[in-house]
Design an enzyme around this catalytic site. Structure first.
Site, PDB file in Angstrom:
ATOM      1  N   SER A   1      38.791  30.981  39.985  1.00  0.00           N
ATOM      2  CA  SER A   1      38.276  30.757  41.329  1.00  0.00           C
ATOM      3  C   SER A   1      36.823  29.891  41.218  1.00  0.00           C
ATOM      4  CB  SER A   1      38.206  31.985  42.055  1.00  0.00           C
ATOM      5  OG  SER A   1      37.358  31.737  43.261  1.00  0.00           O
TER       6      SER A   1
ATOM      7  N   TYR B   1      36.614  24.914  46.296  1.00  0.00           N
ATOM      8  CA  TYR B   1      36.578  24.813  47.874  1.00  0.00           C
ATOM      9  C   TYR B   1      35.583  23.701  48.043  1.00  0.00           C
ATOM     10  CZ  TYR B   1      38.635  29.210  48.735  1.00  0.00           C
ATOM     11  OH  TYR B   1      39.444  30.592  48.783  1.00  0.00           O
TER      12      TYR B   1
ATOM     13  N   THR C   1      41.656  24.166  47.208  1.00  0.00           N
ATOM     14  CA  THR C   1      42.305  24.860  48.466  1.00  0.00           C
ATOM     15  C   THR C   1      42.036  24.330  49.716  1.00  0.00           C
ATOM     16  OG1 THR C   1      42.211  26.864  47.069  1.00  0.00           O
ATOM     17  CG2 THR C   1      42.249  27.057  49.379  1.00  0.00           C
TER      18      THR C   1
ATOM     19  N   LYS D   1      46.427  23.196  47.030  1.00  0.00           N
ATOM     20  CA  LYS D   1      46.874  24.496  47.275  1.00  0.00           C
ATOM     21  C   LYS D   1      46.789  24.870  48.789  1.00  0.00           C
ATOM     22  CE  LYS D   1      46.107  29.371  45.891  1.00  0.00           C
ATOM     23  NZ  LYS D   1      45.741  30.058  47.399  1.00  0.00           N
TER      24      LYS D   1
ATOM     25  N   HIS E   1      47.933  31.418  51.411  1.00  0.00           N
ATOM     26  CA  HIS E   1      46.596  32.169  51.275  1.00  0.00           C
ATOM     27  C   HIS E   1      46.706  33.666  51.045  1.00  0.00           C
ATOM     28  CE1 HIS E   1      42.242  30.587  50.616  1.00  0.00           C
ATOM     29  NE2 HIS E   1      41.945  32.083  50.793  1.00  0.00           N
TER      30      HIS E   1
END
Length: 378
Positions: A116, A144, A170, A242, A266
Site C-alpha cells: 500500500s 492513490y 486504486t 484496481k 474495495h
C-alpha cells in the site's frame, strides 16, 4: 529493523477464520473497527463472502492427477501459486513489525505482495526480503492519485529504484466511503503511525462560500483518464487498475494501454450495495477476452474460493483482511501459516474436483446455476 520477531502460533489455527479471535484480543477496538468495518450498512461487505459460499463445485472423478500443480503465469512470470497479498494500509496498527513481517511471510510462502502507498514502513525495507528470495511472488506497489505531478513523479522514481515490478492504481475510492462502524468507534491514527512513503503537504482546498468540500474541493483533484495516460507515459512499469467494475471502463482502460485489472469493490469499504466481486468477475472477463491479466479480491477465505475464482476467469486472487488477522495474532509466523493453509486447501480442492492444473479450471468446474453468467459483451 530488518528481520521480524518470531512469535508462538496460537493453538488450533486450522483455517484462516481461526486467526480472528486471537487477533481481536490483541488489537485496539477502534483499529479493529477500521480494519473489519465496511461502508454504510455493510451489504457489500457481507455479500462478498456470501457469493463465494453460494457457488458450488461440480467435481469429476477417476482422472489422472499425477504431476498436478498450482503454478500460473502472470505478467509473463511463472508463479508457484495464484495468491497475492492485497494492499492494506497502516499495518503497524495491528503488529509492531507491520509490513516487514508480511513481506518476510510472503517471501517464505512464495506469495505475491502489493504494498500500500499508505504503508507504515519504508518501501525499501519491505521490498528487500521479497527481492532477496528468487522464489518469492511478484512485488507490486499500489498508488492513490495525488494532484501533484512533481510529487507523483518522484514517488514513481523511488518505486522503480526500490525494485517494484508493477504499479496498481486504486480507482474506486477518490473519497472515503461512509464507514459507520469506524466512525462510531472514533478511529484515528496514533501519532506514531503514518504513511511514511507519502511525504509533502497536501494543497489546501481553498473553498469559496457555499462550495462543497467534496465536489468543489476533492473531486477536481481526483484521477481521470488523463492521469491514466500520464502514468502510462511517465513509468515503464506495467499498470493495473484496481476497482474497475464496469466493462466499458475496462475496455477504455485497455485501449489506453493499461496492462491488467483487479476486480474489487474495495472490500465493501467504499460504495455500499455494489455487487460482490464473484458476480463482477465473469462480465469483466467476457469484456476483456482471455488474455488480459485479471485478478480478484473480496471475501477470499478458503482454497475452494481460490479455485472458484480461477474457474470464473481470474488469473490470481488477492487475500485481504485474513492475513492482517494472522499478522495481529502472531506476526510473520501467523501470516506464513495462513498462506500455507490457503495453499494446502487449494491443492486439496483441486484434487477432490479432478482438476490437475489451474489452466483446467473453467466454468465446467462449477455447478450450473450456482454462479452468474457473463453479461453480453457490447
Amino acid at each position: 529493523m530488518t528481520s521480524p520477531r518470531i512469535e508462538k502460533l496460537p493453538d488450533g489455527m486450522a483455517n484462516l477464520a481461526d486467526f480472528e479471535a486471537p487477533a481481536q484480543a490483541r488489537v485496539d477496538a477502534a483499529a479493529w473497527a477500521y480494519l473489519n468495518g465496511g461502508a454504510a450498512d455493510e451489504i457489500t461487505l457481507r455479500a462478498n463472502r456470501a457469493a463465494w459460499d453460494a457457488i458450488q463445485l461440480q467435481p469429476r472423478v477417476l482422472r489422472d492427477l499425477a504431476g498436478g500443480h498450482t503454478r500460473v503465469t502472470l505478467l509473463g512470470r511463472e508463479l508457484r501459486h495464484p495468491v497475492l497479498l492485497a494492499p492494506i494500509a497502516y499495518q503497524r496498527l495491528f503488529h509492531a513489525d507491520g509490513e516487514l513481517a508480511v513481506a518476510h511471510a510472503a517471501a517464505a510462502q512464495e506469495a505475491g505482495l502489493i504494498l500500500s502507498a499508505q504503508a507504515s514502513l519504508e518501501m525499501e525495507a519491505i521490498a528487500a526480503p521479497m527481492l532477496a528470495d528468487p522464489a518469492a511472488g511478484p512485488l507490486w506497489f499500489q498508488l492513490y492519485w495525488r494532484d501533484d505531478r512533481d510529487f507523483m513523479r518522484a514517488l514513481l522514481r523511488r518505486v522503480e529504484a526500490a525494485g517494484f515490478q508493477a504499479l496498481v492504481l486504486t480507482v474506486d475510492a477518490p473519497v472515503h466511503g461512509a464507514r459507520d462502524r469506524e466512525r462510531r468507534a472514533g478511529f484515528h491514527l496514533p501519532q506514531h503511525i503514518r504513511a511514511v512513503n507519502l511525504g509533502g503537504v497536501k494543497k489546501p482546498l481553498n473553498l469559496q462560500p457555499g462550495q462543497s468540500a467534496l465536489f468543489d474541493g476533492l473531486m477536481p483533484r481526483a484521477a481521470t483518464w488523463a492521469e491514466i495516460d500520464w502514468l502510462r507515459a511517465e513509468s515503464p512499469l506495467p499498470l493495473l487498475l484496481k476497482g474497475v467494475t464496469h466493462p466499458d471502463d475496462a475496455r477504455e482502460a485497455l485501449a489506453r494501454g493499461v496492462t491488467g485489472f483487479i476486480v474489487s469493490n474495495h472490500g465493501g469499504r467504499a460504495l455500499d450495495t455494489l455487487p460482490p466481486t464473484a458476480v463482477l468477475l465473469p462480465p469483466l472477463r467476457a469484456a476483456l477476452g482471455p488474455d488480459v491479466p485479471l485478478l480478484v479480491d473480496g471475501g477470499i477465505r478458503r482454497g475452494t474460493d481460490v479455485l472458484k475464482a480461477m474457474a470464473l476467469g481470474a488469473n490470481a486472487v488477492l487475500l485481504g483482511r485474513p492475513y492482517v488477522h494472522a499478522l495481529a495474532a502472531s506476526g510473520a509466523l501467523g501470516v506464513a501459516h495462513a498462506l500455507r493453509l490457503l495453499r494446502d486447501e487449494l491443492e486439496i480442492a483441486m484434487a477432490l474436483s479432478g482438476c490437475k492444473t489451474l489452466s483446467n479450471a473453467g466454468p465446467a468446474l462449477l455447478w450450473p446455476g450456482s454462479f452468474s453468467s457473463p453479461s453480453p459483451s457490447r
